[in-house]
Enzyme design. Sequence first.
Site, mmCIF file in Angstrom:
data_model
loop_
_atom_site.group_PDB
_atom_site.id
_atom_site.type_symbol
_atom_site.label_atom_id
_atom_site.label_comp_id
_atom_site.label_asym_id
_atom_site.label_seq_id
_atom_site.Cartn_x
_atom_site.Cartn_y
_atom_site.Cartn_z
ATOM 1 N N HIS A 166 10.764 22.602 35.436
ATOM 2 C CA HIS A 166 10.776 21.413 34.589
ATOM 3 C C HIS A 166 10.780 21.856 33.125
ATOM 4 O O HIS A 166 10.226 22.892 32.766
ATOM 5 C CB HIS A 166 9.537 20.560 34.852
ATOM 6 C CG HIS A 166 9.513 19.964 36.224
ATOM 7 N ND1 HIS A 166 10.181 18.814 36.539
ATOM 8 C CD2 HIS A 166 8.918 20.386 37.366
ATOM 9 C CE1 HIS A 166 9.989 18.533 37.829
ATOM 10 N NE2 HIS A 166 9.215 19.475 38.350
ATOM 11 N N CYS A 208 15.293 20.444 32.239
ATOM 12 C CA CYS A 208 15.674 19.280 31.431
ATOM 13 C C CYS A 208 15.605 19.644 29.956
ATOM 14 O O CYS A 208 14.722 20.391 29.530
ATOM 15 C CB CYS A 208 14.738 18.116 31.718
ATOM 16 S SG CYS A 208 14.860 17.454 33.398
#
Length: 471
Positions: A166, A208
Site C-alpha cells: 500500500h 497507490c
Amino acid sequence: MITMNRSSFPLTVALLALLLSLASGRQSSGAAARRSGRHGEVTDTDTTWAVLVAGSSGYENYRHQADVCHAYQVLKSGGLKDENIVVFMYDDIAHNKMNPRKGVIINHPQGRDVYAGVPKDYTGEQVNPSNLYAVILGNKTAVSGGSGKVIDSKPGDRIFIYYTDHGSPGLLGMPGGQNAYAHDFVNVLKKKHSMGSYKEMVIYVEACESGSIFQGLLPQGMGIYVVTASNAVESSYGVYCPGSVPEPPPGFDTCLGDLFSVAWMEDSDVVDRKAVSLFEQYLKVRTRTSNNGTYDSGSHVMQYGEKSIGEELLYLYQGFRTKPIDVVTYVSEQSKPVGVVNQRDAGLLSLQHQYRNAKEGSKEKEEIRKALAAKIAHRLHVDKSVENIGNILFGKDAAQILNAIRPPNQPLVDNWDCLKSTVEVFEEECGSLGQYGMKHSRAFANMCNKGIPMDAIKKASAKACTNFIKP
C-alpha cells in the site's frame, strides 16, 4: 569551387567507400552496444544485487508477499545468487490458517508455488524503514535482527529494487504503520550515490500514488531509473481477485497479485532478457497496467530518473534465464481487460468473501463479521475525522485546499518534518490511519503547505476527534 582531375577520381571513390564502410561499422557497433546495455556487458567482477520488499502483513494482503516471492523466482531463474538478493516479507501468509494450500504461495490462478526456496532475510517487525535503508546503504551495523545481509555493492555493480504494498501521496507502507516517507527514501538513494558504490540502479514500485515518491524529489545524474505502477494522484490495482476474471482457485478469498507487478514478472518469465530492454518491458507493462487503455480500472505506469538507462537490457538487472521456466501466464491474453480491484478496497473484498464462504452460524463467521464491521467503521471514522479537521482549519474552502494537487515538477510537500508531525498528531488524537487512511497524506501535506502551525493542527484534531477513546 573544388575541382578534381581525372587521375584522382578512382582514389577519391575508394576513400569515400572506406568512409562509408567505417560509418556503417560505427552505426552497427553502436546499435549492438545499445542492445547489450549502454555501458557494455557485465564482467566477471560485476555483480547484480536486488532488494525485494513486501511492505504489508495479513492474509488480506496475500498479493504483496506473493508478488515478492514471484520476483525472487524471476531473479533466481536469471542466475542471481541468494547472497546478492535481500528479501523483506512479513512471512505470515504461507502457513496462515486462511491459506487453502499450506506452505504454498501462488501469484497466478494457475501458477506454481513461488514460496519455495525464498530466503527470509527480514521478517515480521524486522520489515521496517530503518532496516530497509541500512540494507540499501550496505550498513551491516545498522540493521536490527534478520540475516544481516546488506547490499555490499562495488562501483561497477548494478542494483535492482522492487517494492510492493500500500502507498499514498509521499508514503510507502510498512507493517505496523511504520511508513517510509518519500523524502527519507530519496535521501537514502542520494547517500548511496555519494558513496560511489554502484554503477546504475533500477527501481520498480507497486503502490497507490507511487509516482509521488519520486516526483520533484529524484534528481538527474544519479544513475537511477524508476518505473512506478501509478502516477502521483491515482491508485494501483490488485488482480486475480475473488469474483473477477480470471479469479483465484476455490478457497482463495483474496487477490493473488497486483496488476503492475504481474505484468512485469509474467513478461520477464517468458522473454529473452538478453534481447529485451527495460524500456521495451516498460511499454508492455504500461499497456497491461492501463488494463489496455481502460484507465477507469487501471493506472498510468510512470518513468522517473535517468530514462536513458531504459535502453539497457533486462538481464543486466534481472539476470538471464538459460532454460525455459515452468510458468502459466496470461501473456497471450494481455489484449483482454481483466478484472481488477482498487488496492485500498482489496482487503475489504477479501473479508467479504471470507464472510460469504464461512459456515453459517459458526464462530468463524461471527469473527469475520466483526472484523468486517470494524474495518468499515474505521474507514468512516478516518474519513470523517480528516473532513472535520479541514472544516475547522479552512471552513468552506476545506475540500478545495485538502485535495489540492501540486504541479508535476513539485514534491508533495515542502516541509517533510511538518508532514510527519501532522500524521503523528492525527494518530495521537484520532487513532491509527491504517492502510486505508494513508490516502489522506495529501490532505495533511496541504495543511503544511498552507503554513498552518502545528499547535493549530493539534487543537483541530483534538476537537474533531473528541469522541475518540485513546488506548
